[in-house]
Design an enzyme around this catalytic site. Structure first.
Site, PDB file in Angstrom:
ATOM      1  N   SER A   8      60.310  83.399 -11.850  1.00 44.07           N
ATOM      2  CA  SER A   8      60.172  82.193 -11.026  1.00 44.07           C
ATOM      3  C   SER A   8      61.016  82.353  -9.769  1.00 44.07           C
ATOM      4  CB  SER A   8      60.655  80.969 -11.804  1.00 44.07           C
ATOM      5  OG  SER A   8      60.954  79.921 -10.904  1.00 44.07           O
ATOM      6  N   HIS A  31      55.868  83.405 -10.500  1.00 41.61           N
ATOM      7  CA  HIS A  31      55.744  81.996 -10.894  1.00 41.61           C
ATOM      8  C   HIS A  31      56.224  81.114  -9.743  1.00 41.61           C
ATOM      9  CE1 HIS A  31      55.818  78.854 -14.106  1.00 41.61           C
ATOM     10  NE2 HIS A  31      56.904  78.404 -13.502  1.00 41.61           N
ATOM     11  N   ASP A  33      56.929  77.333  -8.548  1.00 37.96           N
ATOM     12  CA  ASP A  33      57.157  75.981  -9.050  1.00 37.96           C
ATOM     13  C   ASP A  33      56.927  74.969  -7.938  1.00 37.96           C
ATOM     14  OD1 ASP A  33      58.073  76.325 -11.835  1.00 37.96           O
ATOM     15  OD2 ASP A  33      59.676  77.511 -10.915  1.00 37.96           O
ATOM     16  N   MET A  35      56.818  71.235  -6.796  1.00 35.12           N
ATOM     17  CA  MET A  35      57.404  69.950  -7.223  1.00 35.12           C
ATOM     18  C   MET A  35      57.251  68.924  -6.114  1.00 35.12           C
ATOM     19  SD  MET A  35      60.933  71.241  -8.958  1.00 35.12           S
ATOM     20  CE  MET A  35      60.996  72.637 -10.057  1.00 35.12           C
ATOM     21  N   HIS A  64      52.849  76.705 -11.062  1.00 28.42           N
ATOM     22  CA  HIS A  64      53.232  75.697 -12.055  1.00 28.42           C
ATOM     23  C   HIS A  64      53.389  74.387 -11.298  1.00 28.42           C
ATOM     24  CE1 HIS A  64      56.586  74.174 -15.006  1.00 28.42           C
ATOM     25  NE2 HIS A  64      55.492  73.444 -15.080  1.00 28.42           N
ATOM     26  N   MET A  66      54.267  70.811 -10.896  1.00 35.67           N
ATOM     27  CA  MET A  66      55.003  69.659 -11.442  1.00 35.67           C
ATOM     28  C   MET A  66      54.814  68.517 -10.454  1.00 35.67           C
ATOM     29  SD  MET A  66      58.221  71.872 -12.749  1.00 35.67           S
ATOM     30  CE  MET A  66      57.693  73.211 -11.702  1.00 35.67           C
ATOM     31  N   MET A 135      57.175  74.021 -22.108  1.00 31.10           N
ATOM     32  CA  MET A 135      58.450  73.971 -21.382  1.00 31.10           C
ATOM     33  C   MET A 135      59.605  74.005 -22.370  1.00 31.10           C
ATOM     34  SD  MET A 135      57.802  73.950 -18.178  1.00 31.10           S
ATOM     35  CE  MET A 135      59.503  73.720 -17.653  1.00 31.10           C
ATOM     36  N   ASP A 173      58.846  78.550 -20.463  1.00 29.95           N
ATOM     37  CA  ASP A 173      59.471  78.424 -19.143  1.00 29.95           C
ATOM     38  C   ASP A 173      60.687  77.516 -19.256  1.00 29.95           C
ATOM     39  OD1 ASP A 173      60.066  78.115 -16.444  1.00 29.95           O
ATOM     40  OD2 ASP A 173      58.270  76.937 -15.980  1.00 29.95           O
ATOM     41  N   GLY A 195      63.719  82.506 -14.253  1.00 27.96           N
ATOM     42  CA  GLY A 195      64.122  82.258 -12.877  1.00 27.96           C
ATOM     43  C   GLY A 195      65.523  82.759 -12.603  1.00 27.96           C
ATOM     44  N   SER A 196      66.529  81.987 -13.027  1.00 29.60           N
ATOM     45  CA  SER A 196      67.899  82.368 -12.707  1.00 29.60           C
ATOM     46  C   SER A 196      68.294  83.688 -13.360  1.00 29.60           C
ATOM     47  CB  SER A 196      68.872  81.242 -13.085  1.00 29.60           C
ATOM     48  OG  SER A 196      68.619  80.785 -14.379  1.00 29.60           O
TER      49      SER A 196
HETATM   50  C1  DX5 Z   1      61.837  74.361 -14.115  1.00 27.96           C
HETATM   51  C2  DX5 Z   1      60.856  75.382 -13.645  1.00 27.96           C
HETATM   52  C3  DX5 Z   1      61.167  76.750 -14.086  1.00 27.96           C
HETATM   53  C4  DX5 Z   1      62.485  77.264 -13.590  1.00 27.96           C
HETATM   54  C5  DX5 Z   1      62.988  78.290 -14.521  1.00 27.96           C
HETATM   55  O1  DX5 Z   1      61.326  73.101 -13.946  1.00 27.96           O
HETATM   56  O2  DX5 Z   1      59.573  75.084 -14.101  1.00 27.96           O
HETATM   57  O3  DX5 Z   1      60.133  77.644 -13.749  1.00 27.96           O
HETATM   58  O4  DX5 Z   1      62.403  77.836 -12.323  1.00 27.96           O
HETATM   59  O5  DX5 Z   1      64.263  78.641 -14.138  1.00 27.96           O
HETATM   60  P1  DX5 Z   1      65.307  79.168 -15.227  1.00 27.96           P
HETATM   61  O6  DX5 Z   1      64.741  80.435 -15.765  1.00 27.96           O
HETATM   62  O7  DX5 Z   1      66.554  79.356 -14.454  1.00 27.96           O
HETATM   63  O8  DX5 Z   1      65.412  78.099 -16.278  1.00 27.96           O
HETATM   64 ZN    ZN Z   2      58.060  76.662 -13.884  1.00 26.64          ZN
END
Ligand code: DX5
Ligand code: ZN
Length: 220
Positions: A8, A31, A33, A35, A64, A66, A135, A173, A195-196
């Site tokens: 991500s 990925h 995100d 939002m 993804h 949201m 999730m 995720d 992600g992180s």
């Molecule tokens: C959160 C996102 C994830 C997020 C994951 O709402 O949908 O995709 O970026 O990041 P990590 O891996 O750091 O939880």
């Molecule tokens: Zn995501």
């Protein structure tokens, strides 16, 4: 389906996304995100930005969404160049129709469930989906702690997929890292968003490969 690692970019440098994506050539998917500050309390980017990112890489994009009113907006992300588009069932008025529209537009149709949303009500529509996203944090932010309480749902989702003989991928995720990926793989996930864990690593591409190796080991 084998193991797929889907970094991500939420925790990447938004001012240099093309360069950030170039740091992870081993990724199976990217990925993205999306939002809207409504469905989740955070705001990222929309279709114009996603379209520019799609042009900058050969790695397929996994959107993804949201966002509220998914029925109206999701097909736009296929047009923007995303090979896979995930909407949240909590934000969709007509999920079966929406999944069919995404497929008709040429995308892989995927549906996401927040941690407290049960999978059982959707058993009969698994065949409409190319991927189910469970999730493992509340959506909205990167860097949150993995929720172990989702593991039984991953197992139940895998059992339902086996029962119906569908080819639907099972993605997780949120909080996925070298510490948590084995638990997810053992429970039956095959597609992993991180992600992180990836973008805070000194060598993000090595982390992608380390995550894949760890998930593959725990499925043997
Ligand atoms: C959160 C996102 C994830 C997020 C994951 O709402 O949908 O995709 O970026 O990041 P990590 O891996 O750091 O939880
Ligand atoms: Zn995501």
């Amino acid at each position: 389906m084998g193991i797929q690692i889907t970094p991500s970019i939420l925790n990447a440098d938004f001012a240099a996304l093309g360069a950030e994506v170039a740091r992870i050539p081993s990724a199976d998917w990217i990925h993205v995100d999306v939002m809207d500050n409504h469905f989740v309390p955070n705001l990222t980017f929309g279709p114009t930005m996603v379209e520019a990112l799609a042009r900058s890489t050969d790695i397929p994009l996994d959107a993804h969404l949201m966002i509220a009113d998914a029925d109206r907006h999701a097909p736009t992300y296929v047009e923007a160049g995303c090979a896979s588009v995930t909407f949240h069932v909590e934000a969709a008025a007509a999920p079966v129709r929406l999944a069919r529209e995404i497929r008709a537009a040429g995308g892989r149709a995927s549906m996401a469930l927040k941690p407290a949303t049960p999978v059982e009500p959707y058993e009969d529509m698994l065949g409409e989906l190319d991927m189910l996203l469970l999730m493992t944090v509340e959506p909205g932010f990167g860097g949150q702690k993995f929720l172990d309480l989702v593991l039984p749902k991953i197992r139940r989702a895998r059992a339902l997929m086996d029962k119906h003989g569908v080819e639907t991928w099972l993605q997780v995720d949120g909080g996925v890292s070298l510490e948590t990926i084995e638990r997810c793989a053992e429970a039956g996930a095959d597609t992993f968003v991180a992600g992180s864990a990836v973008f805070s690593a000194d060598d993000p591409d090595a982390m992608v490969n380390a995550l894949r190796a760890k998930a593959s080991d725990s499925r043997d």
